[in-house]
Scaffold this motif. Structure first.
Motif, PDB file in Angstrom:
ATOM      1  N   GLU A  56       0.866  -1.183   0.000  1.00  0.00           N
ATOM      2  CA  GLU A  56       0.000   0.000   0.000  1.00  0.00           C
ATOM      3  C   GLU A  56       0.897   1.226   0.000  1.00  0.00           C
ATOM      4  OE1 GLU A  56      -3.781   1.971   2.382  1.00  0.00           O
ATOM      5  OE2 GLU A  56      -2.869   0.131   3.152  1.00  0.00           O
ATOM      6  N   ILE A  62      -1.782  -1.002  -3.777  1.00  0.00           N
ATOM      7  CA  ILE A  62      -3.084  -0.498  -3.337  1.00  0.00           C
ATOM      8  C   ILE A  62      -2.922   0.947  -2.874  1.00  0.00           C
ATOM      9  CG2 ILE A  62      -4.957  -0.781  -1.636  1.00  0.00           C
ATOM     10  CD1 ILE A  62      -4.759  -3.175  -3.504  1.00  0.00           C
ATOM     11  N   GLN A  69      -6.463  -0.147  -7.035  1.00  0.00           N
ATOM     12  CA  GLN A  69      -5.465  -1.185  -7.185  1.00  0.00           C
ATOM     13  C   GLN A  69      -4.803  -1.105  -8.562  1.00  0.00           C
ATOM     14  OE1 GLN A  69      -7.197  -5.084  -7.544  1.00  0.00           O
ATOM     15  NE2 GLN A  69      -5.359  -6.104  -6.808  1.00  0.00           N
TER      16      GLN A  69
END
Length: 164
Positions: A83, A118, A160
């Motif tokens: 992330e 992400i 994503q």
């Protein structure tokens, strides 16, 4: 001219200013309280120990923004997913610096063998949503009222990018 490079300890005060501005004034970051230099230094050290990059964009000798990625979720099954975060100083938005930072992060993540990146975006942040779309991210989830800041409920969007 914008120069991208690895962040150094000497950059932490400027990174801290950018980070704290967003914490105190926006829903880009769901923290409430300004970070201390010690907390930002601990964050820096933890990222480095884990092998995660922290990039800075430098414009005329000033830190214009920073970007990093880290663990998406701590379970081993998620080990190929990261992330990311991208933060820009107030005077450096809309100049393509975020694109430079995130594009470089994507390259680094691919080279490191990650499969998916992400981004968690507050639903009111239309600029970030469009920015991520431009770089190939797709909306994959929208969670209603999962955050609370400034006396209101906040929705978050997960976007994503499959790293190929």
């Amino acid at each position: 001219m914008i120069i991208l490079r690895k962040a150094e300890v000497e950059d932490l005060e400027e990174i801290l200013k950018i980070n704290n501005h967003e914490i105190l004034n926006s829903t880009i970051n769901y923290d409430f309280d300004a970070k201390t230099l010690k907390e930002q230094t601990d964050w820096f050290n933890q990222k480095n120990l884990a092998g995660f990059p922290i990039l800075v964009a430098v414009s005329d000798g000033k830190i214009a923004g920073f970007a990093t990625y880290g663990t998406f979720r701590p379970k081993p099954g998620y080990r190929f997913t990261v992330e990311h975060s991208v933060y820009l100083g107030e005077n450096f938005r809309g100049k393509g610096i975020g694109t430079l930072l995130l594009s470089e992060l994507i390259i680094i993540a691919k080279e490191a063998g990650f499969h998916t990146m992400i981004g968690g975006i507050d639903s009111s942040n239309k600029g970030s949503y469009l920015f991520h779309q431009k770089l190939g991210f797709k909306e994959v989830a929208r969670f209603s009222e999962v955050g609370h800041k400034f006396g209101r409920w906040l929705d978050i969007i997960f976007m994503q990018l499959i790293l190929k």
